[in-house]
Design a protein around this motif. Structure first.
Motif, PDB file in Angstrom:
ATOM      1  N   VAL A  50     -58.276   1.176 -29.953  1.00  0.00           N
ATOM      2  CA  VAL A  50     -57.474   1.575 -28.798  1.00  0.00           C
ATOM      3  C   VAL A  50     -58.008   0.998 -27.498  1.00  0.00           C
ATOM      4  CG1 VAL A  50     -56.451   3.621 -29.805  1.00  0.00           C
ATOM      5  CG2 VAL A  50     -58.741   3.768 -28.784  1.00  0.00           C
ATOM      6  N   GLY A  51     -59.151   0.328 -27.549  1.00  0.00           N
ATOM      7  CA  GLY A  51     -59.709  -0.288 -26.339  1.00  0.00           C
ATOM      8  C   GLY A  51     -58.849  -1.455 -25.904  1.00  0.00           C
ATOM      9  N   PRO A  52     -59.168  -2.049 -24.737  1.00  0.00           N
ATOM     10  CA  PRO A  52     -58.369  -3.172 -24.248  1.00  0.00           C
ATOM     11  C   PRO A  52     -58.501  -4.403 -25.143  1.00  0.00           C
ATOM     12  CG  PRO A  52     -60.279  -2.799 -22.822  1.00  0.00           C
ATOM     13  CD  PRO A  52     -60.262  -1.679 -23.830  1.00  0.00           C
ATOM     14  N   ILE A  53     -57.436  -5.214 -25.199  1.00  0.00           N
ATOM     15  CA  ILE A  53     -57.514  -6.485 -25.901  1.00  0.00           C
ATOM     16  C   ILE A  53     -58.377  -7.439 -25.084  1.00  0.00           C
ATOM     17  CG2 ILE A  53     -56.208  -8.435 -26.812  1.00  0.00           C
ATOM     18  CD1 ILE A  53     -53.793  -6.628 -27.000  1.00  0.00           C
ATOM     19  N   VAL A  54     -58.050  -7.528 -23.815  1.00  0.00           N
ATOM     20  CA  VAL A  54     -58.839  -8.374 -22.919  1.00  0.00           C
ATOM     21  C   VAL A  54     -59.439  -7.507 -21.838  1.00  0.00           C
ATOM     22  CG1 VAL A  54     -58.702 -10.145 -21.121  1.00  0.00           C
ATOM     23  CG2 VAL A  54     -57.548 -10.497 -23.309  1.00  0.00           C
ATOM     24  N   ASP A  55     -60.729  -7.702 -21.611  1.00  0.00           N
ATOM     25  CA  ASP A  55     -61.411  -6.996 -20.541  1.00  0.00           C
ATOM     26  C   ASP A  55     -62.262  -8.027 -19.796  1.00  0.00           C
ATOM     27  OD1 ASP A  55     -62.927  -5.421 -18.905  1.00  0.00           O
ATOM     28  OD2 ASP A  55     -63.238  -3.835 -20.397  1.00  0.00           O
ATOM     29  N   ALA A  56     -61.660  -8.602 -18.768  1.00  0.00           N
ATOM     30  CA  ALA A  56     -62.359  -9.623 -17.984  1.00  0.00           C
ATOM     31  C   ALA A  56     -62.769  -9.008 -16.657  1.00  0.00           C
ATOM     32  CB  ALA A  56     -61.457 -10.830 -17.756  1.00  0.00           C
ATOM     33  N   ARG A  57     -64.038  -9.153 -16.313  1.00  0.00           N
ATOM     34  CA  ARG A  57     -64.559  -8.487 -15.097  1.00  0.00           C
ATOM     35  C   ARG A  57     -65.294  -9.469 -14.196  1.00  0.00           C
ATOM     36  NH1 ARG A  57     -63.641  -2.602 -15.273  1.00  0.00           N
ATOM     37  NH2 ARG A  57     -63.100  -2.277 -17.474  1.00  0.00           N
ATOM     38  N   GLY A  58     -64.992  -9.360 -12.936  1.00  0.00           N
ATOM     39  CA  GLY A  58     -65.736 -10.119 -11.919  1.00  0.00           C
ATOM     40  C   GLY A  58     -65.731 -11.618 -12.145  1.00  0.00           C
ATOM     41  N   ILE A  59     -64.551 -12.168 -12.510  1.00  0.00           N
ATOM     42  CA  ILE A  59     -64.494 -13.590 -12.848  1.00  0.00           C
ATOM     43  C   ILE A  59     -64.581 -14.459 -11.585  1.00  0.00           C
ATOM     44  CG2 ILE A  59     -63.066 -15.416 -13.884  1.00  0.00           C
ATOM     45  CD1 ILE A  59     -64.043 -13.461 -15.942  1.00  0.00           C
ATOM     46  N   HIS A  60     -65.586 -15.335 -11.588  1.00  0.00           N
ATOM     47  CA  HIS A  60     -65.681 -16.387 -10.578  1.00  0.00           C
ATOM     48  C   HIS A  60     -65.492 -17.716 -11.292  1.00  0.00           C
ATOM     49  CE1 HIS A  60     -67.374 -14.259  -6.993  1.00  0.00           C
ATOM     50  NE2 HIS A  60     -67.571 -13.331  -7.939  1.00  0.00           N
ATOM     51  N   ALA A  61     -64.541 -18.524 -10.848  1.00  0.00           N
ATOM     52  CA  ALA A  61     -64.325 -19.810 -11.509  1.00  0.00           C
ATOM     53  C   ALA A  61     -64.239 -20.922 -10.482  1.00  0.00           C
ATOM     54  CB  ALA A  61     -63.051 -19.773 -12.346  1.00  0.00           C
ATOM     55  N   HIS A  62     -64.679 -22.076 -10.883  1.00  0.00           N
ATOM     56  CA  HIS A  62     -64.697 -23.245  -9.995  1.00  0.00           C
ATOM     57  C   HIS A  62     -64.001 -24.418 -10.659  1.00  0.00           C
ATOM     58  CE1 HIS A  62     -68.137 -21.713  -7.425  1.00  0.00           C
ATOM     59  NE2 HIS A  62     -68.102 -20.857  -8.437  1.00  0.00           N
ATOM     60  N   TYR A  63     -63.322 -25.202  -9.843  1.00  0.00           N
ATOM     61  CA  TYR A  63     -62.863 -26.516 -10.293  1.00  0.00           C
ATOM     62  C   TYR A  63     -63.642 -27.522  -9.478  1.00  0.00           C
ATOM     63  CZ  TYR A  63     -58.915 -25.607 -13.366  1.00  0.00           C
ATOM     64  OH  TYR A  63     -58.135 -25.261 -14.429  1.00  0.00           O
ATOM     65  N   GLY A  64     -64.595 -28.175 -10.082  1.00  0.00           N
ATOM     66  CA  GLY A  64     -65.433 -29.081  -9.319  1.00  0.00           C
ATOM     67  C   GLY A  64     -66.129 -28.301  -8.211  1.00  0.00           C
ATOM     68  N   LEU A  65     -65.900 -28.687  -6.973  1.00  0.00           N
ATOM     69  CA  LEU A  65     -66.576 -28.030  -5.859  1.00  0.00           C
ATOM     70  C   LEU A  65     -65.788 -26.851  -5.318  1.00  0.00           C
ATOM     71  CD1 LEU A  65     -67.964 -31.114  -3.912  1.00  0.00           C
ATOM     72  CD2 LEU A  65     -69.265 -29.450  -5.251  1.00  0.00           C
ATOM     73  N   SER A  66     -64.505 -26.724  -5.700  1.00  0.00           N
ATOM     74  CA  SER A  66     -63.731 -25.652  -5.083  1.00  0.00           C
ATOM     75  C   SER A  66     -63.851 -24.362  -5.888  1.00  0.00           C
ATOM     76  CB  SER A  66     -62.267 -26.075  -4.917  1.00  0.00           C
ATOM     77  OG  SER A  66     -61.649 -26.159  -6.174  1.00  0.00           O
TER      78      SER A  66
ATOM     79  N   LEU B 113     -61.674 -18.696  -8.082  1.00  0.00           N
ATOM     80  CA  LEU B 113     -61.562 -17.242  -8.296  1.00  0.00           C
ATOM     81  C   LEU B 113     -62.797 -16.549  -7.742  1.00  0.00           C
ATOM     82  CD1 LEU B 113     -60.262 -17.078 -11.992  1.00  0.00           C
ATOM     83  CD2 LEU B 113     -58.919 -16.843  -9.894  1.00  0.00           C
ATOM     84  N   HIS B 114     -62.560 -15.439  -7.026  1.00  0.00           N
ATOM     85  CA  HIS B 114     -63.655 -14.717  -6.375  1.00  0.00           C
ATOM     86  C   HIS B 114     -63.746 -13.312  -6.941  1.00  0.00           C
ATOM     87  CE1 HIS B 114     -63.934 -17.825  -3.158  1.00  0.00           C
ATOM     88  NE2 HIS B 114     -62.652 -17.962  -3.445  1.00  0.00           N
ATOM     89  N   GLY B 115     -64.251 -13.168  -8.134  1.00  0.00           N
ATOM     90  CA  GLY B 115     -64.468 -11.834  -8.689  1.00  0.00           C
ATOM     91  C   GLY B 115     -63.188 -11.112  -9.060  1.00  0.00           C
ATOM     92  N   VAL B 116     -62.418 -11.682  -9.978  1.00  0.00           N
ATOM     93  CA  VAL B 116     -61.152 -11.069 -10.384  1.00  0.00           C
ATOM     94  C   VAL B 116     -61.349 -10.270 -11.677  1.00  0.00           C
ATOM     95  CG1 VAL B 116     -58.791 -11.553 -11.138  1.00  0.00           C
ATOM     96  CG2 VAL B 116     -59.826 -12.930  -9.318  1.00  0.00           C
ATOM     97  N   ASP B 117     -60.750  -9.085 -11.738  1.00  0.00           N
ATOM     98  CA  ASP B 117     -60.728  -8.298 -12.980  1.00  0.00           C
ATOM     99  C   ASP B 117     -59.354  -8.421 -13.616  1.00  0.00           C
ATOM    100  OD1 ASP B 117     -63.195  -7.465 -12.189  1.00  0.00           O
ATOM    101  OD2 ASP B 117     -62.586  -5.400 -11.690  1.00  0.00           O
ATOM    102  N   LEU B 118     -59.331  -8.519 -14.942  1.00  0.00           N
ATOM    103  CA  LEU B 118     -58.043  -8.524 -15.651  1.00  0.00           C
ATOM    104  C   LEU B 118     -58.221  -7.750 -16.950  1.00  0.00           C
ATOM    105  CD1 LEU B 118     -55.099  -9.624 -15.915  1.00  0.00           C
ATOM    106  CD2 LEU B 118     -56.073 -11.545 -17.178  1.00  0.00           C
ATOM    107  N   ILE B 119     -57.554  -6.627 -17.030  1.00  0.00           N
ATOM    108  CA  ILE B 119     -57.674  -5.802 -18.238  1.00  0.00           C
ATOM    109  C   ILE B 119     -56.295  -5.627 -18.861  1.00  0.00           C
ATOM    110  CG2 ILE B 119     -58.286  -3.500 -19.132  1.00  0.00           C
ATOM    111  CD1 ILE B 119     -60.099  -4.097 -16.151  1.00  0.00           C
ATOM    112  N   VAL B 120     -56.197  -5.941 -20.152  1.00  0.00           N
ATOM    113  CA  VAL B 120     -54.907  -5.828 -20.838  1.00  0.00           C
ATOM    114  C   VAL B 120     -55.071  -4.900 -22.032  1.00  0.00           C
ATOM    115  CG1 VAL B 120     -52.992  -7.077 -21.882  1.00  0.00           C
ATOM    116  CG2 VAL B 120     -54.472  -8.251 -20.238  1.00  0.00           C
ATOM    117  N   HIS B 121     -54.275  -3.847 -22.055  1.00  0.00           N
ATOM    118  CA  HIS B 121     -54.313  -2.907 -23.177  1.00  0.00           C
ATOM    119  C   HIS B 121     -53.264  -3.284 -24.212  1.00  0.00           C
ATOM    120  CE1 HIS B 121     -57.149  -0.192 -21.243  1.00  0.00           C
ATOM    121  NE2 HIS B 121     -56.515  -0.462 -20.105  1.00  0.00           N
ATOM    122  N   PRO B 122     -53.433  -2.842 -25.457  1.00  0.00           N
ATOM    123  CA  PRO B 122     -52.457  -3.185 -26.504  1.00  0.00           C
ATOM    124  C   PRO B 122     -51.036  -2.790 -26.091  1.00  0.00           C
ATOM    125  CG  PRO B 122     -54.376  -2.145 -27.487  1.00  0.00           C
ATOM    126  CD  PRO B 122     -54.556  -2.069 -26.001  1.00  0.00           C
ATOM    127  N   GLY B 123     -50.115  -3.685 -26.313  1.00  0.00           N
ATOM    128  CA  GLY B 123     -48.710  -3.386 -26.077  1.00  0.00           C
ATOM    129  C   GLY B 123     -48.256  -3.443 -24.631  1.00  0.00           C
TER     130      GLY B 123
END
Lengths: 239, 304
Positions: A4-20, A23-33
């Motif tokens: 019953v837990g989330p399918i995706v639990d992404a926390r505090g995502i920081h992402a870079h493309y080269g030097l740019s 993403l500045h600390g994004v959370d994304l949580i997806v529960h079933p259905g």
């Protein structure tokens, strides 16, 4: 038993493309259905967030758990096999494979051996593909290509379907048809993340919505909230 | 222009030789074109494994006293060698410029040649034809054709059909083609693309080695034998169209015919002898003609 837990639990995502720093600390949580709308203007980090979750662009900082397992630096095929299917912007069909082969190559039972989406059921969902089975991927119209990528994603029997700009560049009638089918798919209990500029169409399907501005979440709320406050959409999406 | 025709029986024998040579070239070139077409890696060392195959056939046949067992063991070893090389070196090249690929795989040629010298020495060896294939089929009172050469052609044809079947008709083949067209998308559909690449590379190496093994009884086994093959194989890949297995088959047969008949036909133009004097150039002339006509090769994808 389905967990019953989330399918995706992404926390505090920081992402870079080269030097740019995208993403500045994004959370994304997806529960079933659950159907989630991911919105924002171009270049705000929607696709980058999806790529981080999918393992195609491992985040610089933050963590991605899929069904409770740490998949932050996992190979993309492992994340896919944990029940996540991706329909990328621009569709990504294999032009050197026929329609039939595009579907067959992806076929596999889902997590826990579920096999609800068979070849026949996918074709029943997209009857237009039936007449095109022997054609190469490149001979299809834009709408048919989109149906093929969604059908191909369903062949993996996912628990979460990620659709990036599913109706981009399609004629309004075809886009409507795609939205109708997306609605059907979500009604079967498959969770979804929908990225689209069409606020009205997205919120008809989704339960919860996230708006990104410059790599940060500026709004998170239900579709009813968004509809009740048109100012939010106007401010962040310009619609 | 003066043209000296061949007697029919000589022609028939040369035709069989040409087809057998072409089919053998195809086995080596198919691995090269697959690895180039799918992973984008130029493997200059591909021919070295043709040589390794020949040496494996010689040493294992001496050890087991049977060429058949030697080939089975040799193919298994080649698959392992190919997989190990992919894992150690080649997978580091996929995202790099062709210059790095040429440097690394040229280095591999030198290393393989040196290892061959250390392990097997620098002598020329002969591999006996297995007893059950040692016969000859009489064609006329004075000419006959060795069964072993026919067997080589038969085996190559069977492998070509098997390859076409796997690539065009099986799920593994679909996966390989999908990975070649869009690696990221294939991964996002749950395909372990690194494993697919490892297998394709290992199979390519094993095909080259297998060609060396079955060629050993007719060509003998000698140092540097892979270097002659690799150059012709690149000609095959270029003529056929990079990445096309079908193209490699057609091009290899064409080269087999041009090379073989270039050496036996006699042709004089305006009193100047052309063939067989210039036979060494014939395959390159063929390549030039094909490239002028179709720059992308016979079955290559036209650049968009």
């Amino acid at each position: 038993m389905r967990d019953v837990g989330p399918i995706v639990d992404a926390r505090g995502i920081h992402a870079h493309y080269g030097l740019s720093h995208v993403l500045h600390g994004v959370d994304l949580i997806v529960h079933p259905g659950e159907a989630i709308g991911l919105m924002g203007r171009n270049g705000m980090g929607k696709t980058t967030l999806l790529r981080s979750v999918l393992g195609l662009l491992p985040p610089r900082r933050g963590s991605v758990h899929v069904r409770g397992v740490d998949m932050t630096r996992a190979a993309p095929h492992r994340i896919a096999r944990a029940g996540i299917a991706y329909v990328p912007e621009g569709r990504g069909i294999f032009p050197n494979l026929t329609v039939r082969e595009n579907l067959i190559m992806a076929a596999r039972p889902g997590v826990g051996g579920r096999n609800e989406w068979t070849y026949d059921r996918v074709l029943a969902t997209f009857p237009r593909l039936m007449e095109r089975l022997g054609h190469g991927g490149q001979q299809l119209s834009g709408g048919e290509q989109q149906m093929l990528t969604i059908g191909r994603a369903l062949m993996t029997n996912p628990d979460l379907l990620i659709l990036d700009e599913a109706t981009e560049g399609l004629a309004p009638l075809i886009a409507q048809e795609i939205w109708r089918i997306i609605g059907q798919i979500c009604a079967t209990g498959v969770a979804a993340i929908l990225v689209d500029k069409n606020l009205a169409a997205v919120t008809r399907v989704t339960d919860r919505n996230i708006i990104l501005v410059k790599g940060r979440v500026v709004f998170e709320g239900t579709s009813a909230e968004l509809r009740a406050n048109p100012a939010i959409g106007l401010q962040h999406l310009g619609v | 222009m003066r043209w000296l025709a061949l007697p029919f029986d000589t022609f028939a024998i040369q035709l069989l030789n040409a087809v057998q040579y072409g089919l053998l070239l195809f086995l080596v070139a198919s691995g090269l074109t697959l690895v180039f077409g799918i992973m984008g890696v130029i493997n200059l060392a591909h021919g070295s494994f043709y040589m390794i195959g020949a040496y494996l056939a010689w040493s294992l046949a001496e050890h087991f006293g049977n060429l058949g067992i030697a080939i089975v063991v040799g193919v298994a070893l080649s698959l392992l060698i190919g997989a190990a090389l992919e894992w150690l070196f080649i997978r580091r090249l996929y995202d790099r410029d062709h210059l790095y690929q040429v440097l690394l795989t040229y280095g591999l040629i030198l290393i393989v040649e040196e290892l061959r010298s250390i392990v097997w020495g620098d002598d020329v060896h002969a591999v006996p034809v297995p007893d059950w294939l040692a016969a000859s089929i009489p064609l006329t009172d004075t000419l006959s054709y060795p069964v072993y050469r026919l067997w080589i052609s038969g085996v190559c044809i069977a492998l070509a059909i098997a390859m076409a079947f796997v690539i065009q008709r099986t799920r593994i083949g679909m996966t390989i083609r999908a990975g070649a067209s869009n690696r990221e998308m294939a991964q996002s559909l749950g395909i372990d693309i690194r494993f697919v690449q490892l297998v394709v590379f290992a199979v390519g190496i094993a095909l080259a080695a297998f060609a060396g093994m079955i060629a050993a009884p007719v060509s003998s086994v000698f140092p540097g034998m892979g270097n002659q093959v690799i150059i012709i194989c690149f000609v095959v890949v270029v003529i056929g169209g990079i990445g096309s297995v079908k193209g490699a088959l057609v091009a290899a047969l064409l080269i087999g015919l041009v090379d073989t008949f270039g050496k036996v036909l006699e042709l004089e133009v305006a009193g100047i002898p052309v063939l067989p004097e210039l036979a060494g150039m014939s395959v390159y002339v063929l390549m030039a003609i094909v490239l002028l006509w179709r720059p992308e090769g016979l079955f290559g994808k036209r650049a968009p």
